[in-house]
Design a protein around this motif. Structure first.
Motif, PDB file in Angstrom:
ATOM      1  N   ARG A  58      67.615  15.025  16.930  1.00 35.48           N
ATOM      2  CA  ARG A  58      67.395  16.082  17.930  1.00 35.48           C
ATOM      3  C   ARG A  58      66.991  17.417  17.306  1.00 35.48           C
ATOM      4  NH1 ARG A  58      68.514  14.446  22.812  1.00 35.48           N
ATOM      5  NH2 ARG A  58      69.898  12.656  23.134  1.00 35.48           N
ATOM      6  N   THR A  59      67.049  17.520  15.984  1.00 37.82           N
ATOM      7  CA  THR A  59      66.720  18.772  15.304  1.00 37.82           C
ATOM      8  C   THR A  59      65.832  18.475  14.113  1.00 37.82           C
ATOM      9  OG1 THR A  59      68.902  19.646  15.912  1.00 37.82           O
ATOM     10  CG2 THR A  59      67.661  20.843  14.246  1.00 37.82           C
ATOM     11  N   LEU A  60      64.629  19.074  14.119  1.00 43.02           N
ATOM     12  CA  LEU A  60      63.681  18.916  13.026  1.00 43.02           C
ATOM     13  C   LEU A  60      63.280  20.299  12.513  1.00 43.02           C
ATOM     14  CD1 LEU A  60      61.416  16.176  14.668  1.00 43.02           C
ATOM     15  CD2 LEU A  60      63.303  15.806  13.057  1.00 43.02           C
ATOM     16  N   LEU A  61      62.487  20.324  11.462  1.00 43.06           N
ATOM     17  CA  LEU A  61      62.075  21.580  10.830  1.00 43.06           C
ATOM     18  C   LEU A  61      60.608  21.514  10.431  1.00 43.06           C
ATOM     19  CD1 LEU A  61      62.861  24.330   9.374  1.00 43.06           C
ATOM     20  CD2 LEU A  61      63.270  22.925   7.331  1.00 43.06           C
ATOM     21  N   VAL A  62      59.862  22.556  10.775  1.00 41.69           N
ATOM     22  CA  VAL A  62      58.554  22.769  10.167  1.00 41.69           C
ATOM     23  C   VAL A  62      58.673  24.004   9.286  1.00 41.69           C
ATOM     24  CG1 VAL A  62      56.167  23.497  10.566  1.00 41.69           C
ATOM     25  CG2 VAL A  62      57.126  21.625  11.890  1.00 41.69           C
ATOM     26  N   SER A  63      58.520  23.813   7.986  1.00 40.74           N
ATOM     27  CA  SER A  63      58.665  24.916   7.045  1.00 40.74           C
ATOM     28  C   SER A  63      57.464  24.944   6.115  1.00 40.74           C
ATOM     29  CB  SER A  63      59.980  24.791   6.262  1.00 40.74           C
ATOM     30  OG  SER A  63      60.371  26.034   5.715  1.00 40.74           O
ATOM     31  N   SER A  64      57.523  25.829   5.119  1.00 41.05           N
ATOM     32  CA  SER A  64      56.343  26.078   4.301  1.00 41.05           C
ATOM     33  C   SER A  64      56.727  26.266   2.844  1.00 41.05           C
ATOM     34  CB  SER A  64      55.603  27.304   4.852  1.00 41.05           C
ATOM     35  OG  SER A  64      54.365  27.486   4.207  1.00 41.05           O
ATOM     36  N   VAL A  65      55.801  26.837   2.078  1.00 36.34           N
ATOM     37  CA  VAL A  65      55.932  26.914   0.628  1.00 36.34           C
ATOM     38  C   VAL A  65      57.183  27.662   0.194  1.00 36.34           C
ATOM     39  CG1 VAL A  65      54.457  28.966   0.504  1.00 36.34           C
ATOM     40  CG2 VAL A  65      54.679  27.496  -1.498  1.00 36.34           C
ATOM     41  N   GLY A  66      57.640  28.632   1.002  1.00 36.71           N
ATOM     42  CA  GLY A  66      58.848  29.365   0.647  1.00 36.71           C
ATOM     43  C   GLY A  66      60.069  28.474   0.519  1.00 36.71           C
ATOM     44  N   LEU A  67      60.085  27.342   1.225  1.00 40.17           N
ATOM     45  CA  LEU A  67      61.196  26.409   1.129  1.00 40.17           C
ATOM     46  C   LEU A  67      61.413  25.981  -0.319  1.00 40.17           C
ATOM     47  CD1 LEU A  67      63.280  24.509   2.536  1.00 40.17           C
ATOM     48  CD2 LEU A  67      61.438  22.815   2.668  1.00 40.17           C
ATOM     49  N   ALA A  68      60.320  25.752  -1.043  1.00 41.02           N
ATOM     50  CA  ALA A  68      60.414  25.312  -2.436  1.00 41.02           C
ATOM     51  C   ALA A  68      60.780  26.444  -3.376  1.00 41.02           C
ATOM     52  CB  ALA A  68      59.094  24.686  -2.867  1.00 41.02           C
ATOM     53  N   ALA A  69      60.518  27.685  -2.963  1.00 43.78           N
ATOM     54  CA  ALA A  69      60.763  28.828  -3.841  1.00 43.78           C
ATOM     55  C   ALA A  69      62.121  29.472  -3.647  1.00 43.78           C
ATOM     56  CB  ALA A  69      59.667  29.879  -3.621  1.00 43.78           C
ATOM     57  N   ASN A  70      62.731  29.284  -2.490  1.00 39.58           N
ATOM     58  CA  ASN A  70      63.922  30.061  -2.151  1.00 39.58           C
ATOM     59  C   ASN A  70      65.103  29.816  -3.086  1.00 39.58           C
ATOM     60  OD1 ASN A  70      62.672  31.392  -0.085  1.00 39.58           O
ATOM     61  ND2 ASN A  70      63.587  30.195   1.555  1.00 39.58           N
ATOM     62  N   LYS A  71      65.221  28.620  -3.627  1.00 41.90           N
ATOM     63  CA  LYS A  71      66.334  28.336  -4.524  1.00 41.90           C
ATOM     64  C   LYS A  71      66.276  29.234  -5.756  1.00 41.90           C
ATOM     65  CE  LYS A  71      68.720  24.512  -6.838  1.00 41.90           C
ATOM     66  NZ  LYS A  71      68.688  23.059  -7.139  1.00 41.90           N
ATOM     67  N   ALA A  72      65.071  29.551  -6.211  1.00 41.06           N
ATOM     68  CA  ALA A  72      64.907  30.424  -7.369  1.00 41.06           C
ATOM     69  C   ALA A  72      64.915  31.904  -6.999  1.00 41.06           C
ATOM     70  CB  ALA A  72      63.605  30.083  -8.096  1.00 41.06           C
ATOM     71  N   LEU A  73      64.736  32.205  -5.700  1.00 40.42           N
ATOM     72  CA  LEU A  73      64.655  33.603  -5.271  1.00 40.42           C
ATOM     73  C   LEU A  73      65.986  34.158  -4.784  1.00 40.42           C
ATOM     74  CD1 LEU A  73      61.287  33.505  -3.305  1.00 40.42           C
ATOM     75  CD2 LEU A  73      61.724  34.841  -5.369  1.00 40.42           C
ATOM     76  N   TYR A  74      66.869  33.275  -4.325  1.00 43.35           N
ATOM     77  CA  TYR A  74      68.117  33.727  -3.721  1.00 43.35           C
ATOM     78  C   TYR A  74      69.301  33.024  -4.388  1.00 43.35           C
ATOM     79  CZ  TYR A  74      65.007  35.565  -0.150  1.00 43.35           C
ATOM     80  OH  TYR A  74      64.003  36.244   0.497  1.00 43.35           O
ATOM     81  N   LYS A  75      70.316  33.802  -4.755  1.00 39.14           N
ATOM     82  CA  LYS A  75      71.461  33.254  -5.479  1.00 39.14           C
ATOM     83  C   LYS A  75      72.391  32.433  -4.587  1.00 39.14           C
ATOM     84  CE  LYS A  75      71.734  37.049  -8.843  1.00 39.14           C
ATOM     85  NZ  LYS A  75      72.556  38.182  -9.343  1.00 39.14           N
TER      86      LYS A  75
END
Length: 326
Positions: free
Chosen positions: A92-109
Protein backbone atom coordinates in the motif's frame (compact mmCIF):
# COMPACT_ATOMS: atom_id res chain seq x y z
CA UNK A 1 40.30 6.93 -11.10
CA UNK A 2 38.47 10.21 -11.53
CA UNK A 3 37.29 9.40 -15.04
CA UNK A 4 36.11 5.97 -13.90
CA UNK A 5 34.00 7.51 -11.15
CA UNK A 6 32.51 9.96 -13.63
CA UNK A 7 31.45 7.18 -15.97
CA UNK A 8 29.86 4.77 -13.53
CA UNK A 9 26.39 6.30 -13.38
CA UNK A 10 25.89 6.28 -17.14
CA UNK A 11 27.37 2.81 -17.47
CA UNK A 12 25.10 1.48 -14.76
CA UNK A 13 22.01 2.88 -16.44
CA UNK A 14 23.06 1.42 -19.77
CA UNK A 15 23.53 -1.98 -18.14
CA UNK A 16 20.15 -1.82 -16.45
CA UNK A 17 18.46 -1.13 -19.76
CA UNK A 18 20.50 -3.44 -21.96
CA UNK A 19 20.12 -6.52 -19.77
CA UNK A 20 16.39 -6.19 -19.15
CA UNK A 21 14.63 -6.74 -22.43
CA UNK A 22 12.16 -9.48 -21.46
CA UNK A 23 9.45 -9.47 -18.82
CA UNK A 24 6.21 -11.17 -17.94
CA UNK A 25 2.70 -9.82 -18.10
CA UNK A 26 1.45 -7.68 -15.20
CA UNK A 27 -0.53 -9.67 -12.65
CA UNK A 28 -2.50 -7.51 -10.24
CA UNK A 29 -3.80 -10.41 -8.13
CA UNK A 30 -0.89 -10.12 -5.68
CA UNK A 31 -1.57 -6.43 -5.00
CA UNK A 32 -3.99 -5.12 -2.35
CA UNK A 33 -7.36 -3.67 -3.30
CA UNK A 34 -8.08 -0.01 -2.69
CA UNK A 35 -5.81 3.01 -2.96
CA UNK A 36 -2.03 2.53 -3.17
CA UNK A 37 0.13 5.50 -2.19
CA UNK A 38 3.26 6.54 -4.08
CA UNK A 39 5.30 8.75 -1.78
CA UNK A 40 7.26 11.51 -3.53
CA UNK A 41 9.84 12.95 -1.10
CA UNK A 42 9.83 16.39 -2.73
CA UNK A 43 7.30 19.17 -3.20
CA UNK A 44 4.82 19.13 -6.06
CA UNK A 45 5.93 20.48 -9.42
CA UNK A 46 9.52 19.26 -9.60
CA UNK A 47 11.02 16.50 -11.70
CA UNK A 48 10.60 13.76 -9.08
CA UNK A 49 6.97 14.76 -8.63
CA UNK A 50 6.37 14.58 -12.38
CA UNK A 51 7.95 11.12 -12.55
CA UNK A 52 5.87 10.02 -9.56
CA UNK A 53 2.68 11.07 -11.30
CA UNK A 54 3.71 9.41 -14.57
CA UNK A 55 4.39 6.22 -12.61
CA UNK A 56 1.05 6.43 -10.80
CA UNK A 57 -0.75 6.85 -14.12
CA UNK A 58 1.05 3.88 -15.68
CA UNK A 59 0.40 1.56 -12.76
CA UNK A 60 -3.25 2.63 -12.47
CA UNK A 61 -3.88 1.85 -16.13
CA UNK A 62 -1.90 -1.37 -16.28
CA UNK A 63 -2.97 -2.93 -12.97
CA UNK A 64 -6.59 -1.81 -12.50
CA UNK A 65 -5.75 -0.33 -9.11
CA UNK A 66 -5.80 3.28 -7.92
CA UNK A 67 -2.31 4.71 -7.38
CA UNK A 68 -2.04 8.24 -5.98
CA UNK A 69 0.93 10.52 -5.30
CA UNK A 70 1.44 11.90 -1.80
CA UNK A 71 4.16 14.54 -1.47
CA UNK A 72 6.22 14.28 1.73
CA UNK A 73 9.01 16.83 1.19
CA UNK A 74 11.81 17.86 3.49
CA UNK A 75 15.47 17.30 4.42
CA UNK A 76 16.59 16.54 0.86
CA UNK A 77 14.08 13.67 0.54
CA UNK A 78 14.96 12.12 3.92
CA UNK A 79 11.47 12.57 5.36
CA UNK A 80 9.69 10.80 2.52
CA UNK A 81 12.38 8.14 2.13
CA UNK A 82 12.26 7.35 5.84
CA UNK A 83 8.47 7.17 5.79
CA UNK A 84 8.55 4.40 3.18
CA UNK A 85 11.51 2.62 4.80
CA UNK A 86 9.34 2.25 7.92
CA UNK A 87 6.12 1.30 6.11
CA UNK A 88 4.52 -2.14 6.26
CA UNK A 89 5.42 -4.36 3.28
CA UNK A 90 1.75 -4.77 2.34
CA UNK A 91 1.91 -3.10 -1.08
CA UNK A 92 0.00 0.00 0.00
CA UNK A 93 3.03 2.31 0.23
CA UNK A 94 5.62 2.83 -2.51
CA UNK A 95 8.32 5.42 -3.22
CA UNK A 96 9.51 7.32 -6.26
CA UNK A 97 12.87 8.83 -5.38
CA UNK A 98 15.98 10.07 -7.14
CA UNK A 99 19.76 10.37 -7.07
CA UNK A 100 19.78 11.99 -3.62
CA UNK A 101 18.64 8.67 -2.17
CA UNK A 102 22.08 7.23 -2.97
CA UNK A 103 23.92 10.28 -1.63
CA UNK A 104 22.10 10.95 1.63
CA UNK A 105 23.94 8.31 3.65
CA UNK A 106 27.18 10.20 3.01
CA UNK A 107 25.59 13.64 3.46
CA UNK A 108 23.72 13.15 6.73
CA UNK A 109 25.03 11.58 9.94
CA UNK A 110 21.76 10.61 11.54
CA UNK A 111 19.49 9.20 8.85
CA UNK A 112 17.65 6.09 10.02
CA UNK A 113 17.63 4.19 6.73
CA UNK A 114 20.13 2.69 4.33
CA UNK A 115 19.65 3.51 0.62
CA UNK A 116 20.05 -0.15 -0.34
CA UNK A 117 19.00 -2.43 2.52
CA UNK A 118 16.02 -0.33 3.71
CA UNK A 119 14.04 -0.66 0.47
CA UNK A 120 12.79 -3.22 -2.01
CA UNK A 121 14.05 -2.19 -5.47
CA UNK A 122 11.38 -2.37 -8.17
CA UNK A 123 12.66 -0.51 -11.25
CA UNK A 124 14.48 2.48 -12.61
CA UNK A 125 12.08 4.84 -14.38
CA UNK A 126 14.19 7.36 -16.30
CA UNK A 127 17.40 9.35 -16.46
CA UNK A 128 17.75 13.07 -17.18
CA UNK A 129 21.30 14.17 -18.10
CA UNK A 130 22.41 17.59 -16.93
CA UNK A 131 24.15 20.40 -18.78
CA UNK A 132 26.58 23.03 -17.55
CA UNK A 133 25.23 26.55 -18.07
CA UNK A 134 26.66 29.95 -17.12
CA UNK A 135 25.43 33.52 -16.96
CA UNK A 136 26.35 36.01 -19.66
CA UNK A 137 28.88 37.66 -17.33
CA UNK A 138 31.19 34.64 -17.35
CA UNK A 139 33.98 35.26 -19.92
CA UNK A 140 33.96 31.73 -21.33
CA UNK A 141 32.19 30.04 -24.22
CA UNK A 142 33.85 26.62 -24.22
CA UNK A 143 34.68 24.08 -21.54
CA UNK A 144 38.42 24.74 -21.83
CA UNK A 145 37.87 28.49 -21.42
CA UNK A 146 35.57 27.92 -18.45
CA UNK A 147 38.01 25.63 -16.63
CA UNK A 148 40.87 28.05 -17.31
CA UNK A 149 38.83 30.92 -15.88
CA UNK A 150 37.95 28.92 -12.76
CA UNK A 151 41.59 28.02 -12.17
CA UNK A 152 42.62 31.64 -12.55
CA UNK A 153 39.80 32.82 -10.25
CA UNK A 154 39.24 30.21 -7.50
CA UNK A 155 36.12 30.87 -5.47
CA UNK A 156 35.03 33.84 -7.58
CA UNK A 157 32.01 32.23 -9.22
CA UNK A 158 28.87 31.07 -7.39
CA UNK A 159 26.99 27.99 -8.53
CA UNK A 160 23.28 27.45 -7.86
CA UNK A 161 21.46 24.30 -6.79
CA UNK A 162 18.21 23.43 -5.11
CA UNK A 163 19.86 22.13 -1.95
CA UNK A 164 22.59 19.94 -0.53
CA UNK A 165 22.38 16.53 -2.14
CA UNK A 166 20.37 17.75 -5.14
CA UNK A 167 21.62 16.65 -8.54
CA UNK A 168 22.98 20.14 -9.48
CA UNK A 169 24.93 20.20 -6.21
CA UNK A 170 26.36 16.70 -6.69
CA UNK A 171 27.23 17.37 -10.33
CA UNK A 172 29.02 20.60 -9.47
CA UNK A 173 30.99 18.97 -6.67
CA UNK A 174 32.08 16.11 -8.91
CA UNK A 175 33.03 18.57 -11.67
CA UNK A 176 35.16 20.61 -9.27
CA UNK A 177 36.81 17.47 -7.96
CA UNK A 178 37.68 16.25 -11.45
CA UNK A 179 38.94 19.60 -12.72
CA UNK A 180 40.59 20.76 -9.45
CA UNK A 181 38.62 23.99 -9.48
CA UNK A 182 36.69 25.88 -6.81
CA UNK A 183 33.28 27.56 -6.83
CA UNK A 184 30.94 28.71 -4.05
CA UNK A 185 27.69 26.78 -3.50
CA UNK A 186 24.48 28.82 -3.19
CA UNK A 187 21.42 26.62 -2.51
CA UNK A 188 17.86 27.71 -3.36
CA UNK A 189 14.47 26.22 -2.50
CA UNK A 190 13.75 24.93 -5.98
CA UNK A 191 15.12 24.46 -9.47
CA UNK A 192 13.17 27.43 -10.83
CA UNK A 193 14.66 29.97 -8.39
CA UNK A 194 18.13 28.46 -8.87
CA UNK A 195 17.87 28.81 -12.63
CA UNK A 196 16.52 32.35 -12.45
CA UNK A 197 19.33 33.37 -10.09
CA UNK A 198 21.83 32.30 -12.75
CA UNK A 199 19.91 34.08 -15.49
CA UNK A 200 19.97 37.23 -13.35
CA UNK A 201 23.68 36.77 -12.48
CA UNK A 202 23.07 36.44 -8.74
CA UNK A 203 24.83 33.14 -9.28
CA UNK A 204 26.93 32.48 -12.34
CA UNK A 205 26.86 28.71 -12.85
CA UNK A 206 24.26 25.94 -12.76
CA UNK A 207 24.12 22.28 -13.69
CA UNK A 208 20.58 21.85 -14.96
CA UNK A 209 18.35 19.90 -17.28
CA UNK A 210 17.94 21.19 -20.79
CA UNK A 211 14.22 21.61 -20.08
CA UNK A 212 14.91 24.22 -17.39
CA UNK A 213 17.90 25.95 -18.97
CA UNK A 214 17.21 25.43 -22.67
CA UNK A 215 14.77 28.32 -23.20
CA UNK A 216 17.25 30.74 -21.61
CA UNK A 217 20.05 29.46 -23.84
CA UNK A 218 17.85 29.92 -26.87
CA UNK A 219 16.98 33.53 -25.97
CA UNK A 220 20.58 34.37 -25.03
CA UNK A 221 20.05 34.74 -21.26
CA UNK A 222 22.36 31.81 -20.47
CA UNK A 223 25.34 30.26 -22.22
CA UNK A 224 25.59 26.52 -22.63
CA UNK A 225 29.07 25.14 -21.97
CA UNK A 226 28.72 21.34 -22.08
CA UNK A 227 26.24 18.45 -21.84
CA UNK A 228 26.91 15.58 -19.43
CA UNK A 229 25.85 12.63 -21.55
CA UNK A 230 27.35 10.40 -24.23
CA UNK A 231 25.38 12.17 -26.97
CA UNK A 232 24.13 15.71 -27.50
CA UNK A 233 20.74 16.81 -26.22
CA UNK A 234 18.07 16.72 -28.95
CA UNK A 235 16.70 20.08 -27.79
CA UNK A 236 20.13 21.77 -27.81
CA UNK A 237 21.98 20.13 -30.71
CA UNK A 238 24.64 22.87 -30.81
CA UNK A 239 25.71 22.20 -27.21
CA UNK A 240 28.75 19.88 -27.28
CA UNK A 241 29.18 17.13 -24.74
CA UNK A 242 31.89 17.13 -22.11
CA UNK A 243 33.54 14.20 -23.90
CA UNK A 244 33.66 16.11 -27.16
CA UNK A 245 35.60 18.80 -25.31
CA UNK A 246 38.06 16.42 -23.68
CA UNK A 247 36.55 15.72 -20.22
CA UNK A 248 35.18 12.27 -19.38
CA UNK A 249 32.22 13.48 -17.32
CA UNK A 250 28.67 12.12 -17.25
CA UNK A 251 25.98 13.02 -14.76
CA UNK A 252 22.22 12.77 -14.72
CA UNK A 253 19.24 12.72 -12.41
CA UNK A 254 17.81 9.22 -12.30
CA UNK A 255 14.35 8.37 -10.99
CA UNK A 256 13.26 5.03 -9.59
CA UNK A 257 10.40 3.08 -8.00
CA UNK A 258 10.97 1.32 -4.68
CA UNK A 259 8.96 -0.28 -1.90
CA UNK A 260 9.49 -0.81 1.82
CA UNK A 261 11.82 -3.61 2.89
CA UNK A 262 10.62 -7.19 2.53
CA UNK A 263 7.96 -6.39 -0.05
CA UNK A 264 6.70 -9.76 -1.36
CA UNK A 265 8.30 -10.85 -4.61
CA UNK A 266 4.93 -11.27 -6.30
CA UNK A 267 4.14 -7.60 -5.71
CA UNK A 268 7.56 -6.52 -6.94
CA UNK A 269 7.16 -8.58 -10.12
CA UNK A 270 3.66 -7.24 -10.80
CA UNK A 271 4.71 -3.61 -10.34
CA UNK A 272 7.85 -4.08 -12.41
CA UNK A 273 6.03 -5.75 -15.30
CA UNK A 274 3.33 -3.07 -15.33
CA UNK A 275 5.82 -0.21 -15.35
CA UNK A 276 7.89 -1.76 -18.11
CA UNK A 277 4.87 -2.54 -20.25
CA UNK A 278 3.40 0.94 -19.94
CA UNK A 279 6.42 3.18 -20.02
CA UNK A 280 7.09 3.45 -23.75
CA UNK A 281 3.88 4.84 -25.22
CA UNK A 282 3.96 8.00 -27.40
CA UNK A 283 1.91 9.86 -24.78
CA UNK A 284 4.34 9.11 -21.99
CA UNK A 285 7.36 9.70 -24.21
CA UNK A 286 6.11 13.26 -24.68
CA UNK A 287 6.00 13.68 -20.90
CA UNK A 288 9.54 12.36 -20.56
CA UNK A 289 10.63 14.75 -23.31
CA UNK A 290 9.20 17.70 -21.39
CA UNK A 291 11.54 16.75 -18.52
CA UNK A 292 14.58 16.15 -20.71
CA UNK A 293 14.45 12.52 -19.55
CA UNK A 294 14.96 9.15 -21.18
CA UNK A 295 12.70 6.26 -20.07
CA UNK A 296 14.51 3.27 -18.60
CA UNK A 297 12.79 0.06 -17.51
CA UNK A 298 15.05 -2.25 -15.52
CA UNK A 299 14.59 -5.53 -13.73
CA UNK A 300 14.54 -5.42 -9.91
CA UNK A 301 17.89 -7.24 -9.79
CA UNK A 302 19.53 -4.82 -12.22
CA UNK A 303 18.18 -1.86 -10.29
CA UNK A 304 19.45 -3.35 -7.03
CA UNK A 305 22.95 -3.70 -8.51
CA UNK A 306 22.77 -0.17 -9.91
CA UNK A 307 21.67 1.32 -6.56
CA UNK A 308 24.51 -0.39 -4.70
CA UNK A 309 27.03 0.90 -7.24
CA UNK A 310 25.52 4.38 -7.22
CA UNK A 311 25.58 4.56 -3.41
CA UNK A 312 29.26 3.59 -3.40
CA UNK A 313 29.98 6.11 -6.15
CA UNK A 314 28.31 8.95 -4.27
CA UNK A 315 30.05 8.07 -1.01
CA UNK A 316 33.44 8.03 -2.74
CA UNK A 317 32.76 11.25 -4.62
CA UNK A 318 31.61 13.19 -1.58
CA UNK A 319 34.49 11.91 0.54
CA UNK A 320 37.06 12.79 -2.11
CA UNK A 321 35.48 16.22 -2.55
CA UNK A 322 35.84 16.85 1.17
CA UNK A 323 32.12 17.22 1.87
CA UNK A 324 31.48 16.18 5.45
CA UNK A 325 28.20 14.69 6.63
CA UNK A 326 25.93 17.13 8.43
Amino acid sequence: MASTVARMGTAGLALAFATSLCWGQPNASSLPDGVIEITVPFAAGGGVDVMGRVTADILTRELDRTFIVVNRPGANSNIGNQYVARAKPDGRTLLVSSVGLAANKALYKNISYDPVSSFSPISLISNAPLGLFVSKSVPANTLAEFIAYLKANPGKLNYASYGIGSSPHLAAELFQHLTKTEMVHVPFNGNGPATMATVQDTTQVIFSSTVSAGPFVQDGSLKGIAYADAKRAPTLPDLPTFAEQGLDFSFGTWFALLGPPDLPQGMIDALNAALRQGINTPERQRIFDTQGAEPIASSPKDFDRFLKTESERMTTMLRDAGIAAQ
